[in-house]
Design a protein around this motif. Structure first.
Motif: not given
Length: 279
Positions: A60, A62-67, A181, A184-185
């Motif tokens: 996760d 990349d997802r965590d960075a996005t949010v 969140d 969003r991903t």
């Protein structure tokens, strides 16, 4: 303590890792394990939880960075991906090896739980069957603890069913605070498809089923403590749902429903440990 060690500790999802490990240890004590057996159960479950937590953060990232999840060490720079990947692989391999010290059947059971949890991390988290790994992994946990006990009978069906319902209910409750969140991903697991109201209802219903199984499953008539727990499993989510709607109506964050199902989950964990003896 080095930065990498601190980062690994933070990436392990320390709260649920500690909670599941402690519950497994208490259940091992409850079913009659000797100290060496309790230690083997604790180490096995700890390794499996570390494997799941570390692989989750790795997948996760990349997802965590996005949010903007700066609490995640891979996002904040407190941990490097190769370090986390090596740690995750080590924990995955260690889990069945430690479990083998308790017997082949127990090792097979905990390996099933681990594989199921890893499949949740990828690719099942974003599918309509996202709840299945939770049900399988949580159901396998007390089965592993019982099978690891020398000379123990087969795990009672009511114990495995109650743990599976508890895990499935925890899935819906755990996702509630992160629905925005996740949207969003692109995460579209079963709770996201049901929406907040449907997920709250599913969590409450599954936790009520777990409570009933833990109260009526063991031999003998239900105790007044057990019947009180069933009443609480009905009333607490209803009150939490009402408080959550009131908070949402006034512009606040509706966390009361999430907290309510967590209260019922704690009640179920206490019943699970208290009613786990099989011999």
């Amino acid at each position: 303590m080095s930065t990498s060690v601190l980062g690994l500790a933070r990436a392990s999802h320390p709260e649920p890792t500690a909670a599941v490990t402690v519950v497994a240890g208490l259940l091992a004590w409850g079913v009659g394990h000797r100290p060496a057996g309790i230690a083997a159960v604790l180490l096995t479950v700890l390794a499996s939880q570390l494997a799941v937590g570390w692989s989750n953060d790795l997948i996760d990232a990349d997802r965590d960075a996005t949010v903007g999840r700066t609490d995640k060490p891979l996002v904040s720079g407190g941990l490097r991906r190769p370090t986390l990947a090596r740690a995750a692989v080590t924990a995955v391999v260690a889990t069945p090896l430690i479990a083998l010290t308790t017997g082949g059947a127990a090792a097979l059971c905990v390996t099933l739980a681990l594989v199921s949890a890893l499949l949740y991390n990828w690719p099942l988290k974003s599918t309509p069957v996202s709840v299945l790994p939770y049900a399988i992994s949580f159901g396998a946990l007390p089965a592993f603890v019982v099978l690891a006990l020398p000379g123990a009978p087969a795990p009672p069906v009511w114990l495995v069913a109650a743990a599976a319902c508890l895990g499935a209910g925890a899935h819906f409750a755990n996702v509630l605070p992160d629905l925005a969140d996740d949207a969003r991903t692109g995460v579209r697991g079963l709770p996201h498809r049901l929406g907040p109201a449907g997920s709250r209802a599913a969590a409450a219903g599954l936790l009520l089923a777990a409570t009933v199984a833990l109260v009526v499953g063991p031999p003998g008539p239900p105790s007044w403590v057990g019947l009180s727990a069933v009443a609480a499993a009905v009333l607490v989510p209803a009150l939490g749902w009402y408080a959550g709607r009131a908070a949402a109506g006034s512009g606040g964050r509706p966390v009361a429903a999430f907290r309510a199902v967590m209260v019922v989950a704690l009640i179920d964990v206490a019943l699970l440990v208290a009613n786990g003896r099989v011999s």
